[in-house]
Design a protein around this motif. Structure first.
Motif, PDB file in Angstrom:
ATOM      1  N   SER A 128      27.337 -40.260 -24.033  1.00 41.63           N
ATOM      2  CA  SER A 128      28.360 -40.279 -22.968  1.00 41.63           C
ATOM      3  C   SER A 128      27.894 -41.094 -21.772  1.00 41.63           C
ATOM      4  O   SER A 128      28.658 -41.875 -21.189  1.00 41.63           O
ATOM      5  CB  SER A 128      28.693 -38.850 -22.547  1.00 41.63           C
ATOM      6  N   ARG A 129      26.622 -40.947 -21.413  1.00 40.15           N
ATOM      7  CA  ARG A 129      26.086 -41.693 -20.267  1.00 40.15           C
ATOM      8  C   ARG A 129      26.086 -43.189 -20.546  1.00 40.15           C
ATOM      9  O   ARG A 129      26.473 -44.003 -19.697  1.00 40.15           O
ATOM     10  CB  ARG A 129      24.669 -41.204 -19.954  1.00 40.15           C
ATOM     11  N   ARG A 149      27.977 -44.714 -22.545  1.00 42.44           N
ATOM     12  CA  ARG A 149      29.355 -45.148 -22.772  1.00 42.44           C
ATOM     13  C   ARG A 149      30.103 -45.372 -21.470  1.00 42.44           C
ATOM     14  O   ARG A 149      31.139 -46.052 -21.450  1.00 42.44           O
ATOM     15  CB  ARG A 149      30.068 -44.091 -23.605  1.00 42.44           C
ATOM     16  N   GLY A 150      29.607 -44.812 -20.404  1.00 42.09           N
ATOM     17  CA  GLY A 150      30.310 -44.871 -19.125  1.00 42.09           C
ATOM     18  C   GLY A 150      30.551 -46.296 -18.647  1.00 42.09           C
ATOM     19  O   GLY A 150      29.609 -47.071 -18.498  1.00 42.09           O
ATOM     20  N   GLY A 151      31.828 -46.642 -18.414  1.00 39.29           N
ATOM     21  CA  GLY A 151      32.182 -47.943 -17.860  1.00 39.29           C
ATOM     22  C   GLY A 151      32.140 -49.096 -18.837  1.00 39.29           C
ATOM     23  O   GLY A 151      32.212 -50.256 -18.419  1.00 39.29           O
ATOM     24  N   ARG A 152      32.000 -48.811 -20.145  1.00 40.28           N
ATOM     25  CA  ARG A 152      31.958 -49.907 -21.117  1.00 40.28           C
ATOM     26  C   ARG A 152      32.519 -49.435 -22.457  1.00 40.28           C
ATOM     27  O   ARG A 152      32.623 -48.232 -22.718  1.00 40.28           O
ATOM     28  CB  ARG A 152      30.542 -50.431 -21.309  1.00 40.28           C
ATOM     29  N   THR A 153      32.861 -50.380 -23.285  1.00 39.57           N
ATOM     30  CA  THR A 153      33.303 -50.096 -24.653  1.00 39.57           C
ATOM     31  C   THR A 153      32.130 -50.300 -25.595  1.00 39.57           C
ATOM     32  O   THR A 153      31.534 -51.382 -25.635  1.00 39.57           O
ATOM     33  CB  THR A 153      34.455 -51.023 -25.071  1.00 39.57           C
ATOM     34  N   ASN A 212      24.025 -54.522 -24.840  1.00 43.33           N
ATOM     35  CA  ASN A 212      25.056 -54.191 -23.852  1.00 43.33           C
ATOM     36  C   ASN A 212      26.256 -53.444 -24.434  1.00 43.33           C
ATOM     37  O   ASN A 212      27.226 -53.177 -23.726  1.00 43.33           O
ATOM     38  CB  ASN A 212      25.561 -55.446 -23.126  1.00 43.33           C
ATOM     39  N   ASP A 213      26.200 -53.082 -25.737  1.00 45.19           N
ATOM     40  CA  ASP A 213      27.352 -52.372 -26.288  1.00 45.19           C
ATOM     41  C   ASP A 213      27.000 -51.396 -27.419  1.00 45.19           C
ATOM     42  O   ASP A 213      27.878 -50.915 -28.128  1.00 45.19           O
ATOM     43  CB  ASP A 213      28.414 -53.360 -26.795  1.00 45.19           C
TER      44      ASP A 213
END
Length: 477
Positions: A311-312, A314-318, A288-289
């Motif tokens: 980038s995809r 990475r969207g909405g998460r660290t 999940n990361d």
């Protein structure tokens, strides 16, 4: 660049290895114009016309093309090329049962032009007595001269002598193979491989129908052991036939988990491929990361496709970091490798291209590429070659991230430049040699991993990926 294979897919059989009564006749006449033209080679312009037979004129052209343009052509002993060519010619005569008394190597002095004249005179005497072998002798002679360079980015691309008896153009046996104690894979260098030889993947076809599984150890190939006293044998070559030859191959297999031993015969054939496995870039989110991205080659837009994948994810998460998997990556474009490096560091030298007299050009990062600003781990193996090694050495030398897995292929002599010969075949070789960011030689040596975790038969059988597990551990520290 591409590894000569770089991860080599033996198209000959579709085999993924992740792992050529005496009579007399006058020699063909040579005009002064053709003799003059034969000493020059040119860069190809557009699509090549149909190939014509290889002749002594073409061999002469290639000889002087190498001496005038190859990385060490200006300083090399040209007698090595001519000797290798005559050795191959004599061997071919013997293999065809047509040896002739005039097939004697001429004395060579080291004068390049005089030695060529002596070689040509001897060659013409031989081919005049065996005119039916003239085409074949020309091909093996030129192949041997190029092979004498002993350079993994030097090759002569030609059509050969037509379809052989075992001609096959299809998807092959359905196997992925590896010979490994230290992660070395059969990527065109079986002499460097170590036992055991085992199956890494079963893609379909005859292997799947025979019930072969990942982790199965290959103990014999057509009745012969692939290794004797820890050294590879010629038997392994049957598993990666030269295009377009492929025929039935008999294997004796051993399954460690059950102790079972049995034999199968695999026959090449067309089978449906997993399209996802053929994608140049694939990606998924781990734990999940962590962005996991598999890059199978440095083809056009490879770097941008990796950037988009990260980038995809990475969207909405660290994200904790990136795992870039370049195992099996046979290379490709040098600029793409540089662009990918440039997403992790700026204002650095990624490699050097050097002439034989030590004059070097710096290959620097492209600082127009936006930095990703994430920790990086890279999974490598012995099928990571050429541009993949350019990337991996920069990651290591510039402290961009950690390399995990096995040493890279050591197939990065330099970017090959193409030259068109008069019979419309292609000769290619490096004009400069590659050095790493610290000016170290990578060719024949490869880039060692920071964490040595090669794939084993047990790993292949169970689906365990120790290198990937280590990468995740490092990123979560």
């Amino acid at each position: 660049m591409i590894a000569a294979g770089a991860v080599l897919r033996a198209v000959a059989g579709g085999l993924v290895v992740i792992l050529v009564a005496a009579c007399t006749a006058p020699a063909a006449p040579r005009s002064e114009a053709s003799a003059a033209a034969s000493t020059h080679c040119s860069k190809p312009q557009g699509r090549l016309p149909a190939q014509t037979p290889t002749t002594i004129n073409v061999i002469e052209q290639a000889y002087f093309c190498i001496l005038g343009n190859y990385y060490s052509g200006a300083t090399m002993d040209a007698r090595t090329l001519l000797t290798a060519g005559f050795v191959a010619l004599a061997r071919e005569l013997n293999l065809n049962g047509r040896d002739v008394s005039v097939a004697t190597m001429p004395a060579l002095t080291g004068d390049r032009e005089a030695d060529w004249t002596a070689f040509e005179t001897a060659y013409d005497k031989v081919t005049a007595q065996v005119p039916t072998l003239r085409d074949k002798l020309a091909v093996v002679t030129l192949e041997a001269m190029v092979a004498a360079l002993d350079d993994n980015h030097a090759r002569w691309v030609h059509g050969g002598g037509g379809q052989p008896p075992n001609y096959y153009d299809g998807d092959g046996y359905g196997l992925g193979l590896q010979a490994s104690v230290d992660g070395i894979q059969l990527n065109g260098s079986p002499d460097a491989a170590l036992p055991p030889l085992f199956v890494t993947t079963v893609e379909g076809g005859s292997a799947q129908a025979a019930g072969v599984r990942p982790g199965d150890v290959i103990e014999a190939i057509n009745g012969s052991a692939p290794f004797i006293d820890q050294k590879s044998t010629p038997a392994i070559a049957a598993l990666y036939p030269q295009y377009p030859e492929a025929g039935p191959v008999g294997l004796r297999l051993f399954r460690q988990s059950t102790g079972q031993r049995w034999t199968v015969t695999l026959r090449p054939g067309v089978y449906e491929r997993d399209l996802a496995a053929l994608e140049g870039v694939t990606s998924r989110l781990l734990d999940n990361d962590v962005a996991y991205v598999r890059l199978r080659g440095f083809g056009p837009d490879a770097a941008d496709r990796v950037f988009k994948a990260i980038s995809r994810l990475r969207g909405g998460r660290t994200l904790a970091g990136v795992v870039l998997d370049v195992r099996g990556n046979g290379g490709g474009s040098t600029p793409e490798a540089i662009r990918l490096i440039s997403a992790f560091v700026h204002d650095q030298v990624t490699a050097y291209l050097c002439t034989v007299d030590g004059k070097c050009e710096e290959l620097r990062t492209d600082d127009s590429v936006k930095l990703i600003n994430l920790p990086l781990t890279v999974l490598t193996d012995r099928s990571c070659a050429s541009a993949c090694e350019h990337f991996s050495s920069a990651v290591k030398d510039l402290s961009i991230g950690k390399l995990i897995g096995a040493r890279t292929a050591g197939q990065i002599s330099g970017p090959a430049e193409p030259f068109q010969l008069s019979n419309n075949t292609m000769l290619s070789f490096p004009a400069r040699h590659h050095l790493g960011p610290k000016r170290e030689t990578l060719d024949r040596i490869g880039v060692p991993p920071d964490y040595y975790l090669p794939l084993t038969p047990k790993d292949a059988a169970t689906g365990r990926d120790a290198a990937l597990a280590e990468a995740l551990t490092l990123l979560h520290k």
